[in-house]
Scaffold this active site. Structure first.
Site, PDB file in Angstrom:
ATOM      1  N   LYS A   1      15.507  63.954 -30.264  1.00 44.92           N
ATOM      2  CA  LYS A   1      16.853  62.902 -30.212  1.00 44.92           C
ATOM      3  C   LYS A   1      16.330  61.746 -29.707  1.00 44.92           C
ATOM      4  O   LYS A   1      16.487  60.688 -30.175  1.00 44.92           O
ATOM      5  CB  LYS A   1      17.854  63.483 -29.506  1.00 44.92           C
ATOM      6  CG  LYS A   1      18.833  64.542 -30.022  1.00 44.92           C
ATOM      7  CD  LYS A   1      19.115  64.397 -31.461  1.00 44.92           C
ATOM      8  CE  LYS A   1      20.129  65.102 -31.964  1.00 44.92           C
ATOM      9  NZ  LYS A   1      20.462  64.936 -33.457  1.00 44.92           N
TER      10      LYS A   1
ATOM     11  N   ASP B   1      19.362  70.372 -48.388  1.00 44.79           N
ATOM     12  CA  ASP B   1      18.451  70.814 -47.160  1.00 44.79           C
ATOM     13  C   ASP B   1      17.493  69.686 -46.846  1.00 44.79           C
ATOM     14  O   ASP B   1      16.770  69.506 -47.676  1.00 44.79           O
ATOM     15  CB  ASP B   1      17.743  72.165 -47.755  1.00 44.79           C
ATOM     16  CG  ASP B   1      17.249  72.649 -46.595  1.00 44.79           C
ATOM     17  OD1 ASP B   1      16.740  72.094 -45.530  1.00 44.79           O
ATOM     18  OD2 ASP B   1      16.675  73.853 -46.690  1.00 44.79           O
TER      19      ASP B   1
ATOM     20  N   THR C   1      27.810  66.899 -47.876  1.00 42.70           N
ATOM     21  CA  THR C   1      26.310  67.893 -48.279  1.00 42.70           C
ATOM     22  C   THR C   1      26.489  68.944 -47.319  1.00 42.70           C
ATOM     23  O   THR C   1      26.766  69.022 -46.026  1.00 42.70           O
ATOM     24  CB  THR C   1      25.141  67.146 -48.403  1.00 42.70           C
ATOM     25  OG1 THR C   1      24.819  66.551 -46.994  1.00 42.70           O
ATOM     26  CG2 THR C   1      25.432  65.910 -48.954  1.00 42.70           C
TER      27      THR C   1
ATOM     28  N   TYR D   1      14.966  69.879 -27.481  1.00 40.74           N
ATOM     29  CA  TYR D   1      16.161  68.921 -28.416  1.00 40.74           C
ATOM     30  C   TYR D   1      16.121  67.552 -27.870  1.00 40.74           C
ATOM     31  O   TYR D   1      16.198  66.753 -28.573  1.00 40.74           O
ATOM     32  CB  TYR D   1      17.355  69.662 -27.883  1.00 40.74           C
ATOM     33  CG  TYR D   1      18.532  69.107 -28.454  1.00 40.74           C
ATOM     34  CD1 TYR D   1      18.842  69.202 -29.914  1.00 40.74           C
ATOM     35  CD2 TYR D   1      19.446  68.191 -27.821  1.00 40.74           C
ATOM     36  CE1 TYR D   1      20.178  68.763 -30.629  1.00 40.74           C
ATOM     37  CE2 TYR D   1      20.558  67.640 -28.497  1.00 40.74           C
ATOM     38  CZ  TYR D   1      20.823  67.705 -29.644  1.00 40.74           C
ATOM     39  OH  TYR D   1      21.681  67.347 -30.505  1.00 40.74           O
TER      40      TYR D   1
ATOM     41  N   VAL E   1      30.591  67.166 -27.444  1.00 35.88           N
ATOM     42  CA  VAL E   1      31.813  66.988 -28.723  1.00 35.88           C
ATOM     43  C   VAL E   1      32.251  68.452 -29.169  1.00 35.88           C
ATOM     44  O   VAL E   1      30.997  69.272 -29.244  1.00 35.88           O
ATOM     45  CB  VAL E   1      31.364  66.233 -29.613  1.00 35.88           C
ATOM     46  CG1 VAL E   1      32.520  66.305 -30.783  1.00 35.88           C
ATOM     47  CG2 VAL E   1      31.177  64.874 -29.264  1.00 35.88           C
TER      48      VAL E   1
END
Length: 302
Positions: free
Chosen positions: A155, A59, A38, A151, A184
């Site tokens: 998380k 979305d 998606t 951020y 990553v």
């Protein structure tokens, strides 16, 4: 093209090329899982559609979009879903004292509320298959990632939410895995970044802030996206083991991988002071101390 009889299904959010979601799609597909990829713009998923994956518009910040996706998936799979990977996310690098709260709300809409909405909406399909939810979190949840307070908070919210979700869904046979993701490789460094506003108290170390913007992609420890996806998918498809053995042999509750993951995990075991000590120096806060001391010394001499 839908799944074959008996074939496992995995719905992954945020699958645009170049990121973790895209790599996970390719790895699950290679392992024989029917992937439902998606993105807000499904046109970017044409390559995966050509490979036989299902591609849908989604979305995660829009209730109507989530419902439409749920209905399509239910028809496609006969009312079941084996794996839901909540990967869609938004970066947010800005000093805590310079945050724009409307901007922070947008980050939480994607990183936190989007995850909650997806789990709630697809819970019936996951319960029907006694499936697995994988929430892509970050080392930022337990690390003082300088200039990333918003951020980190988002998380951290995902990890706390997931721990409770795990217990609530356990009676229904649904597992919840949290991916504590380190650095990553992705396309994140090529995106437009926030800048220091006029009058910021960090203007004096602007160079440090600008280096921080691309730290996840420029440091030597950053893991290749394909390697990360291979590790995560292997754990996601592992058989069930008793609680005490899951982390080594089966599907773990906590999956740690990516650059710095093992070091942060070890730091958590020893004590958070270790992580604080390292991050403070790594992110240039000692340099800021020196700059401030020099400013004070200059003022005294005037």
């Amino acid at each position: 093209m839908g799944p074959k009889p008996g074939q496992k299904t995995a719905l992954i959010t945020g699958c645009s090329p170049g990121g973790i979601g895209h790599a996970l799609c390719l790895e699950f597909h290679a392992k024989g899982v029917h992937v439902i990829a998606t993105a807000r713009n499904p046109a970017v998923l044409s390559e995966m559609a050509a490979m036989g994956m299902t591609t849908l518009t989604l979305d995660v910040t829009k209730e109507g979009s989530i419902k439409a996706c749920h209905d399509e998936v239910s028809k496609l799979t006969g009312g079941k879903l084996d794996i839901l990977v909540n990967n869609a996310g938004r970066t947010h690098t800005h000093p805590a004292t310079d945050l724009s709260i409307p901007d922070v709300r947008e980050t939480f809409e994607t990183n936190v509320f989007g995850v909650m909405a997806m789990c709630a909406a697809f819970s019936d399909l996951l319960i029907a298959s006694r499936g697995l939810i994988i929430n892509i979190a970050s080392l930022a949840a337990v690390t003082p990632y300088v200039f990333g307070s918003a951020y980190c908070a988002s998380k951290g919210a995902v990890t706390a939410y997931s721990r409770t979700l795990r217990l609530e869904l356990k009676p229904f046979g649904v597992r919840v895995m949290v991916a504590m993701t380190g650095t990553v490789r992705s396309q994140i460094a090529s995106r437009t970044h926030r800048t220091l506003p006029e009058g910021s108290i960090y203007e004096r170390v602007r160079a440090i802030f600008e280096r921080r913007l691309t730290f996840s992609q420029s440091n030597p420890a950053t893991m290749d996206t394909t390697q990360y996806a291979r590790k995560l998918v292997a754990k996601a498809l592992a058989p069930e083991w008793p609680l005490l053995l899951r982390a080594w042999f089966g599907r773990p509750d906590w999956f740690w991988a990516g650059g710095w993951a093992s070091k942060v995990w070890l730091g958590q075991c020893i004590g958070e002071w270790v992580t604080d000590f390292i991050m403070y120096r790594m992110m240039g806060m000692k340099t800021l101390e020196k700059v401030l001391r020099e400013e004070q010394r200059t003022k005294k001499l005037e």
